[in-house]
Design a protein around this motif. Structure first.
Motif, PDB file in Angstrom:
ATOM      1  N   THR A 130       9.996  17.205   7.323  1.00 22.49           N
ATOM      2  CA  THR A 130      10.558  17.117   5.978  1.00 22.49           C
ATOM      3  C   THR A 130      10.177  15.762   5.374  1.00 22.49           C
ATOM      4  O   THR A 130       9.935  14.798   6.098  1.00 22.49           O
ATOM      5  N   PRO A 131      10.098  15.675   4.046  1.00 21.81           N
ATOM      6  CA  PRO A 131       9.759  14.397   3.424  1.00 21.81           C
ATOM      7  C   PRO A 131      10.716  13.290   3.862  1.00 21.81           C
ATOM      8  O   PRO A 131      11.920  13.509   4.026  1.00 21.81           O
ATOM      9  N   HIS A 132      10.165  12.097   4.045  1.00 18.25           N
ATOM     10  CA  HIS A 132      10.949  10.972   4.551  1.00 18.25           C
ATOM     11  C   HIS A 132      11.449  10.128   3.384  1.00 18.25           C
ATOM     12  O   HIS A 132      10.664   9.751   2.505  1.00 18.25           O
ATOM     13  N   PRO A 133      12.746   9.823   3.341  1.00 16.81           N
ATOM     14  CA  PRO A 133      13.272   9.043   2.209  1.00 16.81           C
ATOM     15  C   PRO A 133      12.625   7.669   2.101  1.00 16.81           C
ATOM     16  O   PRO A 133      12.572   6.907   3.078  1.00 16.81           O
ATOM     17  N   GLY A 134      12.144   7.359   0.919  1.00 15.46           N
ATOM     18  CA  GLY A 134      11.378   6.143   0.729  1.00 15.46           C
ATOM     19  C   GLY A 134      12.157   4.867   0.978  1.00 15.46           C
ATOM     20  O   GLY A 134      11.600   3.878   1.462  1.00 15.46           O
ATOM     21  N   ALA A 135      13.460   4.856   0.645  1.00 13.15           N
ATOM     22  CA  ALA A 135      14.254   3.645   0.839  1.00 13.15           C
ATOM     23  C   ALA A 135      14.324   3.242   2.301  1.00 13.15           C
ATOM     24  O   ALA A 135      14.462   2.055   2.617  1.00 13.15           O
ATOM     25  N   ALA A 136      14.203   4.219   3.199  1.00 12.21           N
ATOM     26  CA  ALA A 136      14.208   3.908   4.627  1.00 12.21           C
ATOM     27  C   ALA A 136      12.977   3.099   5.022  1.00 12.21           C
ATOM     28  O   ALA A 136      12.988   2.387   6.024  1.00 12.21           O
ATOM     29  N   LEU A 137      11.933   3.218   4.233  1.00 12.40           N
ATOM     30  CA  LEU A 137      10.672   2.549   4.542  1.00 12.40           C
ATOM     31  C   LEU A 137      10.518   1.212   3.834  1.00 12.40           C
ATOM     32  O   LEU A 137       9.716   0.384   4.256  1.00 12.40           O
ATOM     33  N   VAL A 156       0.828  -1.217   0.000  1.00 10.84           N
ATOM     34  CA  VAL A 156       0.000   0.000   0.000  1.00 10.84           C
ATOM     35  C   VAL A 156       0.858   1.261   0.000  1.00 10.84           C
ATOM     36  O   VAL A 156       0.570   2.232  -0.704  1.00 10.84           O
ATOM     37  N   LEU A 157       1.930   1.255   0.780  1.00  7.39           N
ATOM     38  CA  LEU A 157       2.726   2.463   0.954  1.00  7.39           C
ATOM     39  C   LEU A 157       3.646   2.748  -0.226  1.00  7.39           C
ATOM     40  O   LEU A 157       3.910   3.909  -0.563  1.00  7.39           O
ATOM     41  N   GLU A 158       4.128   1.698  -0.882  1.00  6.32           N
ATOM     42  CA  GLU A 158       5.097   1.889  -1.958  1.00  6.32           C
ATOM     43  C   GLU A 158       4.581   2.783  -3.095  1.00  6.32           C
ATOM     44  O   GLU A 158       5.324   3.673  -3.553  1.00  6.32           O
ATOM     45  N   PRO A 159       3.346   2.622  -3.573  1.00  8.71           N
ATOM     46  CA  PRO A 159       2.862   3.528  -4.624  1.00  8.71           C
ATOM     47  C   PRO A 159       2.757   4.981  -4.160  1.00  8.71           C
ATOM     48  O   PRO A 159       2.953   5.900  -4.965  1.00  8.71           O
TER      49      PRO A 159
END
Length: 235
Positions: free
Chosen positions: A156-163, A118-121
């Motif tokens: 601030t926006p959170h880097p996606g790779a961390a998630l 769900v979060l990846e898109p």
């Protein structure tokens, strides 16, 4: 003297602990709030979840800290839990503040409460980052309008790779000495994975009658819980 190393969750930096740090230092302890790579004043640094684990380990080693209580809030519980494993006998205790906890091979996104995938898109649609929450999404969390405005302005926006990067654990998370702080306005019960960990002898549950961001809504009470966790680590 205990050395607290504190890491806030998604979108936040070291500044989130500004009202907690003085309470800990006034009690005679070291208090080190850490900004993870890719966030706040480090927003231009490339980052993933593995980077965040290394950020925490490096902070402990660089300062040569001993008797360390690692504190992870929300998302930060995932890198903090892994870092706790890696700092060896420097660790006194881990405190998870209404946080996710790492599971080997799983990521924040794969364990997302709305389900995997769900979060990846959402991240992809925002250029590889998870956008901060709007002010309306902080309602019902025990925060004043001023506190909400402060969080929104500093996020601030959170880097996606961390998630999306999976956690790597070499041992059992339940073997670590840990306190889990459940913030009741964010839901009365721990998640199933945390509840299972709390059945072990080394984990303790503390409930706090506030929302998901207690470093803003109840900083003094949160500091008191951290100090009590340090005392339990010594006993």
């Amino acid at each position: 003297m205990t050395e607290f190393v504190m890491v806030a969750g998604a979108w936040l930096g070291a500044w989130a602990w500004d009202e907690v740090v003085p309470e800990l230092r006034a009690a005679g302890h070291g208090a080190h709030a850490l900004t993870l790579s890719g966030l706040a004043e480090k927003r231009d640094a490339p980052a993933g979840q593995r980077t965040h684990v290394q950020d925490i380990v490096d902070e402990v080693v660089r300062r040569d800290l001993r008797d360390v209580v690692l504190v992870g809030h929300s998302y930060a519980g995932i890198p903090v839990g892994q870092a706790a494993e890696r700092i060896g006998d420097r660790l006194a205790r881990v405190v998870f503040v209404d946080s996710n906890v790492p599971a080997d091979g799983e990521s924040f996104a794969s364990a997302w409460w709305q389900g995997p995938g769900v979060l990846e898109p959402v991240i992809a649609a925002n250029g590889g980052f998870w956008a901060p929450l709007p002010a309306a999404d902080f309602a019902g969390q025990g925060l004043s309008d001023e506190q909400i405005a402060r969080i929104v302005a500093g996020a601030t926006p959170h880097p996606g790779a961390a998630l999306t990067e999976p956690a790597v654990l070499t041992g059992s998370l339940g073997a670590l000495p840990a306190t889990y702080v459940k913030c009741l306005l964010d839901g009365p019960d721990p998640t199933d994975d945390v509840a299972k960990l709390l059945t072990g002898e080394r984990w303790r549950l503390v409930e706090l009658d506030t929302g998901h961001w207690p470093m803003f809504s109840r900083p003094r009470e949160l500091a008191g819980i951290l100090l009590a966790a340090a005392e339990s680590a010594e006993s």
